[in-house]
Write an enzyme that holds these catalytic residues in place. Structure first.
Site, PDB file in Angstrom:
ATOM      1  N   ASP A   5      10.318   8.264  -6.127  1.00 46.35           N
ATOM      2  CA  ASP A   5      10.614   7.453  -4.941  1.00 46.35           C
ATOM      3  C   ASP A   5      12.074   7.044  -4.943  1.00 46.35           C
ATOM      4  O   ASP A   5      12.449   6.100  -5.641  1.00 46.35           O
ATOM      5  CB  ASP A   5       9.695   6.216  -4.902  1.00 46.35           C
TER       6      ASP A   5
ATOM      7  N   ASP B  16      17.308   2.716  -5.100  1.00 46.48           N
ATOM      8  CA  ASP B  16      16.668   4.027  -4.954  1.00 46.48           C
ATOM      9  C   ASP B  16      17.637   5.190  -5.145  1.00 46.48           C
ATOM     10  O   ASP B  16      17.688   6.106  -4.335  1.00 46.48           O
ATOM     11  CB  ASP B  16      15.950   4.115  -3.594  1.00 46.48           C
TER      12      ASP B  16
ATOM     13  N   HIS C 133      11.317  -2.048  -8.546  1.00 48.82           N
ATOM     14  CA  HIS C 133      10.754  -3.243  -7.908  1.00 48.82           C
ATOM     15  C   HIS C 133      10.634  -4.472  -8.794  1.00 48.82           C
ATOM     16  O   HIS C 133       9.820  -5.354  -8.548  1.00 48.82           O
ATOM     17  CB  HIS C 133       9.371  -2.908  -7.328  1.00 48.82           C
TER      18      HIS C 133
ATOM     19  N   ASP D 191      17.402  -2.713  -5.967  1.00 48.56           N
ATOM     20  CA  ASP D 191      16.413  -1.657  -5.700  1.00 48.56           C
ATOM     21  C   ASP D 191      17.048  -0.565  -4.835  1.00 48.56           C
ATOM     22  O   ASP D 191      16.644  -0.336  -3.707  1.00 48.56           O
ATOM     23  CB  ASP D 191      15.210  -2.299  -4.992  1.00 48.56           C
TER      24      ASP D 191
ATOM     25  N   ASP E  54       6.620   0.660  -9.295  1.00 48.66           N
ATOM     26  CA  ASP E  54       7.865   1.310  -8.859  1.00 48.66           C
ATOM     27  C   ASP E  54       8.974   0.782  -9.754  1.00 48.66           C
ATOM     28  O   ASP E  54       9.163  -0.442  -9.861  1.00 48.66           O
ATOM     29  CB  ASP E  54       8.112   0.973  -7.378  1.00 48.66           C
TER      30      ASP E  54
ATOM     31  N   LYS F 199       6.288  -5.542  -5.121  1.00 53.12           N
ATOM     32  CA  LYS F 199       7.742  -5.486  -5.060  1.00 53.12           C
ATOM     33  C   LYS F 199       8.329  -6.870  -5.255  1.00 53.12           C
ATOM     34  O   LYS F 199       7.700  -7.877  -4.936  1.00 53.12           O
ATOM     35  CB  LYS F 199       8.120  -4.911  -3.694  1.00 53.12           C
TER      36      LYS F 199
ATOM     37  N   HIS G 180       5.931   5.061  -9.152  1.00 61.36           N
ATOM     38  CA  HIS G 180       7.019   5.474  -8.269  1.00 61.36           C
ATOM     39  C   HIS G 180       8.254   5.463  -9.145  1.00 61.36           C
ATOM     40  O   HIS G 180       8.826   4.391  -9.389  1.00 61.36           O
ATOM     41  CB  HIS G 180       7.181   4.498  -7.107  1.00 61.36           C
TER      42      HIS G 180
ATOM     43  N   GLU H 201       1.115  -1.206  -4.077  1.00 62.89           N
ATOM     44  CA  GLU H 201       2.451  -1.264  -4.677  1.00 62.89           C
ATOM     45  C   GLU H 201       3.133  -2.596  -4.380  1.00 62.89           C
ATOM     46  O   GLU H 201       3.397  -2.931  -3.231  1.00 62.89           O
ATOM     47  CB  GLU H 201       3.311  -0.108  -4.118  1.00 62.89           C
TER      48      GLU H 201
ATOM     49  N   TRP I  87       2.008   0.131   0.591  1.00 61.73           N
ATOM     50  CA  TRP I  87       3.116  -0.800   0.357  1.00 61.73           C
ATOM     51  C   TRP I  87       3.509  -1.427   1.692  1.00 61.73           C
ATOM     52  O   TRP I  87       3.608  -0.724   2.689  1.00 61.73           O
ATOM     53  CB  TRP I  87       4.330  -0.078  -0.246  1.00 61.73           C
TER      54      TRP I  87
END
Ligand code: RNT
Ligand code: ZN
Length: 425
Positions: A332, A302, A268, A300, A265, A234, A292, A232, A191
């Site tokens: 993640d 997380d 993303h 985003d 992910d 995004k 992820h 990955e 990524w």
């Protein structure tokens, strides 16, 4: 308040749940047998807010951010491994570890990222072997002077691109060494944060440069028994809100063309867009994918993975599609505002619970409602399933796997906080 159920209560509740599910022809023992071997790849970076050991106290860049200042974060690889040991002891089953290159142990010697070698991870490999953890890996294209421009593999600067290509090549070899040493393929995930804060004039050239850089990084074929490459994409990063070179479409095309893994992910995409619906689409064209699993809150962000509708839908798609053997599940997120070990445990257990709920579905009869067009019966059944006693099945699984049932895992976390985390500055 004594919130811990007795063993008898857990076993009695399971026996009733088993009977209840049997009425729908669902075999709870079989569901647990399927759940038990599914590895979740725990992301090392939740343990120290994506810091790593290359440049202690250095700034986290790349358009990602961990917020919060909960005490006791791991400062060394030994502390991080000790914290991970606690987390794994509270999650049923045996699981993997996902490392970033910035977690190398170079014995105080400065090793440029393009010169990293497997020996700089020898202690991680030894620890993984001892504990039965598979290892996954990631080159780190952030928190580095040569990433300060916001561009790495897609930089207009040839020297910058060359450095990061070499880093990626070095990391794939490390991934291969992990796979060889541990007898289970390492998923090496790429990524990059490259993007523009404001509207670029030229969206095409950086993508052409990224493609060339990827081709160079991935030129050498590695044995898939040891290393599997993933890319990955995004939507945007902090400070790269207008244009991200490595978008979803870019990598979807790249992964299909090169027969490699695509990493989805869950943070993303656009806030109302979910990855669950993408799984069966991309699995039509790809052998394997990496997830992820994350939780974005409005962006985003997380946040720690929890048992949301979104998470349940991801697990349903993996299970209903028959994709369990082709989907690598990694977590993640990075929350520094709560106990970091609990963050791992809560997220991993939520993922497992979602998989269990999916494994307890009477899939064939449900599917027949699609085929026969009985959408009313389908809706009625799907709603009923949400209220079945799957919690009793989960508790029994924890009991059998010898990990704390319910919030019992918090006792171990609190004890570790008192004896170990409190000593950290
Ligand atoms: C960033 C990506 C990436 C990172 C880790 C640290 O938006 O999700 O996977 O979180 O590699
Ligand atoms: Zn990710």
């Amino acid at each position: 308040m004594n919130h811990h159920p007795t063993e008898k209560q857990i076993r009695d509740a399971y026996a009733l749940a088993k009977e209840r599910y049997a009425l729908l022809s669902v075999d709870t023992d079989a569901a647990l047998a399927k759940l038990a071997p599914i590895p979740i790849s725990l992301h090392c970076w939740q343990g120290d807010d994506v810091g790593g050991f290359e440049n202690p106290g250095g700034e986290l860049t790349g358009g990602i951010a961990a917020t919060g200042n909960y005490p006791g974060k791991a400062r060394t690889a030994d502390e991080l491994r000790a914290d991970l040991d606690v987390a794994y002891s509270l999650i049923p089953g045996t699981h993997r570890l996902n490392l970033h290159s910035i977690y190398a142990e170079t014995g105080g010697v400065v090793v440029p990222r393009n010169e990293l070698r497997p020996e700089h991870f020898s202690r991680w490999i030894a620890w993984a072997k001892e504990n039965g953890h598979g290892l996954d890996f990631n080159p780190s294209y952030f928190s580095h002077p040569l990433a300060a421009s916001g561009f790495t593999l897609a930089s207009y600067d040839t020297g910058v691109r060359k450095f990061w290509i070499e880093h990626g090549i070095a990391c794939r070899k490390i991934g291969e060494a992990f796979g060889r040493a541990l007898g289970t393929p390492c998923v090496t995930n790429l990524w990059i944060p490259d993007g523009f804060k404001d509207t670029p004039a030229d969206r095409a050239t950086p993508r052409r440069l990224l493609k060339e850089s990827l081709d160079a990084t991935l030129a050498e074929k590695l044995d898939p028994a040891y290393n599997l490459d993933a890319v990955e994409g995004k939507l945007f990063g902090l400070g790269a809100e207008s244009y991200t070179v490595g978008s979803h479409e870019f990598y979807l095309g790249y992964a299909i063309t090169h027969k490699m893994l695509l990493c989805l992910d869950s943070g993303h995409f656009h806030p109302t867009e979910t990855i669950s619906d993408k799984i069966s689409s991309v699995m039509t064209y790809l052998d394997e994918i990496l997830l992820h699993v994350s939780r974005g809150v409005r962006w985003d962000s997380d946040h720690v993975v929890t048992f949301t509708d979104d998470l349940q839908a991801i697990a349903q798609e993996i299970v209903r599609g028959g994709f369990l053997g082709r989907v690598h599940i990694g977590l993640d997120y990075f929350d520094a505002s709560i106990n970091r070990i609990a963050a791992w445990v809560i997220g991993a257990r939520a993922m497992q619970r979602a998989l269990l709920l999916a494994l307890l579905e009477p899939f064939e009869p449900m599917r027949q409602f699609d085929v026969t067009g009985d959408y009313t019966a389908r809706l009625a059944l799907l709603e009923e399933l949400k209220g079945l006693p799957f919690g009793a099945v989960w508790d029994f699984f924890c009991l059998e796997k010898d990990v704390p049932v319910g919030v019992g895992f918090m006792d171990a976390i609190r004890a570790y906080e008192r004896t170990e985390l409190a000593r950290r500055g």
